[in-house]
Write an enzyme that holds these catalytic residues in place. Structure first.
Site, PDB file in Angstrom:
ATOM      1  CB  CYS A  89      17.108 -28.655   8.382  1.00 49.15           C
ATOM      2  SG  CYS A  89      17.130 -30.193   9.328  1.00 49.15           S
ATOM      3  CG  HIS A 336      15.060 -27.947  13.767  1.00 45.01           C
ATOM      4  ND1 HIS A 336      14.596 -27.296  12.646  1.00 45.01           N
ATOM      5  CD2 HIS A 336      16.111 -28.715  13.353  1.00 45.01           C
ATOM      6  CE1 HIS A 336      15.355 -27.649  11.605  1.00 45.01           C
ATOM      7  NE2 HIS A 336      16.265 -28.511  12.010  1.00 45.01           N
ATOM      8  CB  CYS A 366      23.516 -27.242   9.226  1.00 43.26           C
ATOM      9  SG  CYS A 366      22.575 -27.643  10.714  1.00 43.26           S
TER      10      CYS A 366
END
Length: 381
Positions: A89, A336, A366
């Site tokens: 990510c 996201h 994260c």
């Protein structure tokens, strides 16, 4: 050592799954923000030394070095190269870090960093369908645990004592802040409109106005029958792209450009891959220790809202002022798009720094496998 400055930062609106951007190929979506950078800055794309592009699920539309095909889709000269970065990510945040490091080291003079993810077209988890990426030795090391971010979020909530109500309150806050930011025009200076088959698309699609703990209480837990994490207090599956133009102060002056922020410092760290999502805590500590700054020196924080327990655990450990964390809302509210999220958060953080005349901003993500990036930018006034 030379410095690295950000001249401009742009992003597409964030599209919800199967929404307005779902028909756009990842290379074309990437090309849209590359083109916008050139149009806004007047920079000749032929002087760009490299395009460093984050993307997580590198299959199908996003395979075969999407960074290079983004350059070609934008119509840039063929001699401009492109590379694709994967740090889960945090891929496009790592792209920014790597680009800044190359500029500071003198290897690049002008570079574009950013990323893309079209999760409508390349589904989350598609890369694992053909096999298990961890390998037998990793599974043996962790007693055969099936690494799962949602389960990790549940473990974090249990460790910190976060109730379902607390998580839903934070999720509702995200929607409320994002709604206020949209209404105040906080995103207009860096969000570039995109025309999809004759329909102009300029606003993030994921926002659900009026979200409250009471409305979220109706949703079923996603990972444990008696769990506290569900679709409403986790990030949304989304489509999007973002890009930043990075150079040195000297080169910017030569090109007649005005920098908006300086890359101050960055750090990466690993953490337990079972809970997986606590990496931003050691990454932030490492970065502050390295720079000598304190948490109170930072005017705004962008802590990616992969799941509500993540920023709440980070806040509990760092003692950061909650009002400075994700003040424009976050991924719970607007989405996201994995490989683009780091760059998207950075455009948002810069916008907040400029509006509030905040000297420092800190961003952290994260990442799958238990790693995390943390980056500090300094506003140039």
């Amino acid at each position: 050592m030379r410095d690295a400055v950000i001249v401009d930062a742009v992003r597409t609106p964030i599209g919800k799954r199967n929404g307005s951007l779902s028909g756009v190929h990842a290379a074309d979506l990437s090309a849209h923000v590359l083109t916008a950078l050139v149009e806004r800055t007047g920079v000749d794309p032929g002087i760009v030394d490299d395009v460093v592009w984050g993307c997580v699920t590198q299959l199908g539309d996003q395979s075969s070095n999407i960074g290079r095909f983004a350059v070609l889709a934008a119509g840039w000269p063929e001699h401009v190269p492109g590379q694709t970065v994967n740090r889960a990510c945090g891929s496009s945040q790592q792209a920014v870090d790597s680009a800044a490091h190359a500029v500071m080291a003198g290897q690049y003079d002008v570079v574009v960093a950013g990323g893309v993810e079209t999760m409508s077209r390349v589904p989350l988890g598609a890369a694992r369908e053909s096999g298990m990426p961890y390998g037998p030795k990793v599974l043996e090391r962790y007693d055969g645990f099936a690494f799962n971010q949602g389960v990790g979020a549940e473990l974090i909530a249990e460790r910190y004592g976060f109730s379902r109500r607390r998580l839903d309150e934070f999720a509702s806050r995200s929607h409320a802040l994002a709604a206020a930011a949209i209404d105040e025009g906080a995103f207009t200076d860096h969000t570039v409109e995109i025309d999809v088959e004759g329909t102009k698309f300029s606003a993030d699609e994921g926002l659900r106005r009026g979200t409250s703990p009471e409305t979220l209480a109706k949703l079923k837990p996603s990972f444990k029958p008696d769990g506290v994490v569900h679709a409403g207090n986790a990030s949304q599956i989304s489509d999007g792209a973002a890009a930043l133009l990075i150079t040195t102060s000297e080169k910017a002056a030569e090109l007649g450009l005005t920098p908006i922020a300086r890359y101050h410092s960055g750090a990466v760290s690993g953490a337990d891959p079972i809970t997986m999502l606590l990496g931003p805590i050691p990454a932030t500590r490492k970065l502050l220790r390295r720079t000598g700054l304190t948490i109170d020196d930072i005017g705004v924080f962008e802590v990616n809202e992969a799941f509500a327990p993540v920023p709440l655990a980070w806040q509990a450990e760092t003692g950061a002022d909650l009002d400075r964390i994700n003040p424009l809302g976050g991924a719970i509210a607007v989405g996201h798009p994995l490989g683009a999220s780091g760059a998207i958060l950075m455009t948002r953080m810069i916008a907040r720094m400029r509006r509030g005349e905040l000297r420092y901003g800190l961003q952290t993500m994260c990442e799958g496998g238990g790693t995390a990036n943390a980056t500090i930018l300094e506003l140039i006034t």
